[in-house]
Design a protein around this motif. Structure first.
Motif, short mmCIF file in Angstrom:
data_model
loop_
_atom_site.label_atom_id
_atom_site.label_comp_id
_atom_site.label_asym_id
_atom_site.label_seq_id
_atom_site.Cartn_x
_atom_site.Cartn_y
_atom_site.Cartn_z
N ARG A 139 -6.76 -6.84 6.43
CA ARG A 139 -5.68 -6.34 7.23
C ARG A 139 -4.51 -5.74 6.77
O ARG A 139 -3.79 -6.18 5.70
CB ARG A 139 -5.09 -7.71 8.24
CG ARG A 139 -6.22 -8.32 9.09
CD ARG A 139 -6.52 -7.38 10.10
NE ARG A 139 -7.72 -7.97 10.98
CZ ARG A 139 -9.02 -7.52 10.76
NH1 ARG A 139 -9.35 -6.49 10.01
NH2 ARG A 139 -10.11 -7.95 11.49
N PHE A 140 -3.99 -4.51 7.41
CA PHE A 140 -2.97 -3.98 7.16
C PHE A 140 -1.65 -4.72 7.99
O PHE A 140 -1.77 -4.82 9.23
CB PHE A 140 -2.86 -2.55 7.64
CG PHE A 140 -3.64 -1.51 6.50
CD1 PHE A 140 -3.05 -1.39 5.20
CD2 PHE A 140 -4.76 -1.18 6.67
CE1 PHE A 140 -3.48 -0.42 4.10
CE2 PHE A 140 -5.38 -0.37 5.65
CZ PHE A 140 -5.03 -0.03 4.48
N GLU A 153 -4.32 8.40 8.68
CA GLU A 153 -5.23 8.93 7.37
C GLU A 153 -5.58 7.73 6.57
O GLU A 153 -6.63 7.65 6.07
CB GLU A 153 -4.09 9.94 6.63
CG GLU A 153 -4.99 10.26 5.12
CD GLU A 153 -3.89 11.28 4.35
OE1 GLU A 153 -3.06 12.01 4.92
OE2 GLU A 153 -4.12 11.43 3.42
N VAL A 154 -4.64 6.76 6.38
CA VAL A 154 -4.95 5.62 5.55
C VAL A 154 -6.13 4.85 6.52
O VAL A 154 -7.02 4.25 5.78
CB VAL A 154 -3.87 4.86 5.42
CG1 VAL A 154 -4.08 3.39 4.75
CG2 VAL A 154 -2.62 5.75 4.63
N LEU A 155 -5.97 4.55 7.56
CA LEU A 155 -6.91 3.70 8.39
C LEU A 155 -8.31 4.24 8.28
O LEU A 155 -9.38 3.57 7.81
CB LEU A 155 -6.53 3.35 9.59
CG LEU A 155 -5.64 2.81 10.00
CD1 LEU A 155 -5.15 2.41 11.57
CD2 LEU A 155 -5.49 1.11 9.10
N ALA A 156 -8.32 5.66 8.24
CA ALA A 156 -9.76 6.12 8.21
C ALA A 156 -10.28 6.12 6.75
O ALA A 156 -11.58 6.04 6.69
CB ALA A 156 -9.49 7.87 8.50
N LYS A 157 -9.62 6.03 5.83
CA LYS A 157 -10.16 6.00 4.47
C LYS A 157 -10.34 4.65 3.89
O LYS A 157 -11.04 4.47 2.64
CB LYS A 157 -9.31 7.05 3.53
CG LYS A 157 -8.04 6.42 2.94
CD LYS A 157 -7.58 7.72 2.15
CE LYS A 157 -6.12 7.48 1.76
NZ LYS A 157 -5.44 8.42 1.17
N LEU A 170 -2.21 -5.31 11.73
CA LEU A 170 -3.12 -4.39 12.68
C LEU A 170 -4.28 -4.94 12.25
O LEU A 170 -5.07 -5.48 11.51
CB LEU A 170 -3.19 -3.05 11.96
CG LEU A 170 -1.73 -2.23 11.78
CD1 LEU A 170 -1.90 -0.94 10.97
CD2 LEU A 170 -1.01 -2.14 13.19
N ASP A 171 -5.05 -4.78 13.53
CA ASP A 171 -6.56 -5.20 13.57
C ASP A 171 -7.52 -3.95 13.25
O ASP A 171 -6.92 -2.74 13.03
CB ASP A 171 -7.18 -5.95 14.87
CG ASP A 171 -7.17 -4.98 16.07
OD1 ASP A 171 -7.29 -3.54 15.89
OD2 ASP A 171 -6.71 -5.30 17.30
N ALA A 172 -8.88 -4.14 13.04
CA ALA A 172 -9.65 -3.17 12.52
C ALA A 172 -9.85 -1.83 13.46
O ALA A 172 -10.07 -0.78 12.84
CB ALA A 172 -11.24 -3.61 12.25
N THR A 173 -9.50 -1.84 14.74
CA THR A 173 -9.62 -0.93 15.45
C THR A 173 -8.35 -0.16 15.61
O THR A 173 -8.14 0.73 16.51
CB THR A 173 -10.11 -1.42 16.79
OG1 THR A 173 -9.16 -2.38 17.51
CG2 THR A 173 -11.48 -1.90 16.76
N SER A 174 -7.04 -0.53 14.99
CA SER A 174 -5.81 0.17 15.33
C SER A 174 -5.79 1.59 15.31
O SER A 174 -6.39 2.02 14.41
CB SER A 174 -4.75 -0.56 14.19
OG SER A 174 -4.56 -1.98 14.78
N TYR A 223 0.75 -0.96 -0.07
CA TYR A 223 0.06 -0.05 -0.18
C TYR A 223 0.87 1.35 -0.05
O TYR A 223 1.62 1.45 1.00
CB TYR A 223 -0.96 -0.05 1.17
CG TYR A 223 -2.15 0.95 1.15
CD1 TYR A 223 -3.45 0.73 0.86
CD2 TYR A 223 -1.92 2.26 1.37
CE1 TYR A 223 -4.34 1.68 0.69
CE2 TYR A 223 -2.69 3.26 1.34
CZ TYR A 223 -4.09 3.00 1.00
OH TYR A 223 -5.05 4.05 0.80
N ALA A 224 0.87 2.15 -1.19
CA ALA A 224 1.62 3.04 -1.20
C ALA A 224 3.09 2.97 -2.01
O ALA A 224 3.79 2.22 -1.11
CB ALA A 224 1.76 4.32 -0.07
#
Ligand code: DWN
Length: 396
Positions: A381-382, A367-371, A392-396, A301-302
């Motif tokens: 999962r990232f 910024e990435v998790l928000a979008k 990272l889990d969905a709430t990270s 990613y990026a």
């Protein structure tokens, strides 16, 4: 301090038909025993690194756009009340900062050698000169416009191998009461996070307050304030003035005391860093090997500059990363330097979410998790590797 062996040009994204004959250069970072400046051992000529069609545009992140808007307003407050105010930016890229200065009607010049991003800045009303800043450019600017009340630079000074030229130029161009403000990734954060991917050909210097003080004192400039910044994985904003022209804030002495604790002059500090980096390489590789053996789809990613060091140093290939998605049109359709992993538009990620995405833009995590909530809420999962390798889990 650390030797990565040979590396391709970090931002040298290639057309798939041009991968033959790609150039590789040594990448090693060393520490000066006298002033503790951490720096590249070998440098590549800037014309090679920052060609007219240089691919990095500062305005690719919404978070950075608001960071630079705030930064510009702080500088405007610095010159408020002066009707002859003059602001110079060294390395103004696509005008992400100076457009706010231009909008306020303040005299300014951006010095930006990379032609394509400089044109974007001009289209935003920013006066831009496409040159490399040095003492000759500083003398010309002073002769034409007068001394600068503010000289600013963000994520640029650490890129300039001819740093003594920059320091001499700033000392000459800066008004007797002026302020030189610059920010760059901070060595203390790089060591703490073991963010080895900050090390690539464009980043010649990895500054600490101690090394900045030592360098600029040779040109009669004194650090009068420092402010830590969260951007780019931890940066420091340095404020310098002609020696004796301003009182130094307490933060300068406090930061120096913290740096004493970091032991920037001790070989053991860098031995620890090297060991942590080597362990991370093994952890990232083994995680990606395991996911591959389980048949999971993983992408990058990026296509950041940092990703080149990570991919090449960790020996990642298209076997590990199907593609890298990136929002920069100039990188899309190309392949990554060295490993030649295809770079695809962000839409390729959204159209068919993978199981995992290695977050090469870890500095833009929030910024990435928000979008990318659709990805994470759908089970994607990232994978991060700063400060440690983890999913990272969905709430990270
Ligand atoms: O010092 C430098 C810093 C400030 O910027 C330069 N030498 C070059 C550049 O480094 P980088 O490429 O590591 O920067 P970023 O800001 O971490 O990453 C930018 C890249 O990431 C662009 O190609 C755009 C891409 N990106 C993306 O595709 N989606 C970035 C974000 C935030 C995203 O959501």
């Amino acid at each position: 301090m650390i030797d990565f062996g040979l590396m391709p040009i970090a931002n040298g994204f290639l057309s798939p038909e041009n991968v033959e004959g790609e150039d590789w250069f040594p990448l090693a970072v060393v520490v000066c025993s006298r002033c503790t400046m951490v720096q590249l051992r070998d440098v590549i000529p800037p014309e090679r690194l920052f060609p007219a069609d240089y691919v990095f545009h500062s305005s690719t992140s919404a978070g950075m756009a608001s960071h630079f808007e705030e930064f510009a307003h702080a500088l405007l407050r610095e010159v408020s009340g002066r009707n002859d105010a003059f602001i110079v930016e060294i390395g103004s890229n696509d005008g992400i900062l100076l457009r706010h200065v231009a909008a306020a009607g303040i005299r300014h010049v951006g010095v930006e050698p990379a032609g394509r991003v400089a044109d974007v800045a001009r289209s935003r009303g920013v006066n831009t000169e496409s040159r490399f800043f040095d003492s000759a450019v500083a003398a010309e600017l002073r002769a034409e416009h007068g001394a600068a009340h503010v000289i600013v630079s963000a994520n640029v000074i650490c890129h300039i191998a001819a740093i003594h030229e920059v320091a001499a130029g700033v000392a000459h161009l800066l008004h007797p009461e002026g302020i030189f403000v610059f920010e760059d990734p901070y060595l203390g954060d790089i060591l703490e996070l073991a963010s080895f991917d900050q090390m690539y050909d464009e980043h010649v210097f990895y500054f600490s307050l101690a090394s900045v003080q030592y360098l600029f004192a040779q040109y009669g400039l004194e650090v009068v304030d420092v402010m830590r910044q969260r951007v780019h994985g931890g940066s420091m904003r340095y404020f310098l003035a002609h020696a004796g022209s301003r009182a130094a804030s307490d933060r300068v002495a406090e930061m120096r005391a913290r740096e004493e604790e970091l032991k920037l002059g001790s070989a053991a500090t860098y031995d620890t860093f090297r060991a942590r980096v080597a362990a991370k390489r093994e952890a990232l590789r083994s995680l990606l090997e395991r996911l591959r053996s389980e048949g999971r789809r993983v992408v990058g990613y990026a296509a950041t500059s940092k990703s080149t060091t990570t991919i090449v140093y960790c020996g990642l290939t298209q076997e590990h990363l199907e593609f890298i998605c990136d929002t920069t049109p100039a990188k899309q359709g190309k392949v990554s330097p060295g490993a030649h992993i295809p770079v695809r538009p962000h839409q390729a990620f959204v159209a068919d979410y993978p199981d995992y995405a290695v977050l090469f833009a870890w500095n833009h995590l929030t910024e990435v998790l928000a979008k990318e909530q659709d990805f994470t809420q759908g089970g994607g999962r990232f994978i991060a590797y700063v400060p440690e390798v983890r999913t990272l889990d969905a709430t990270s």
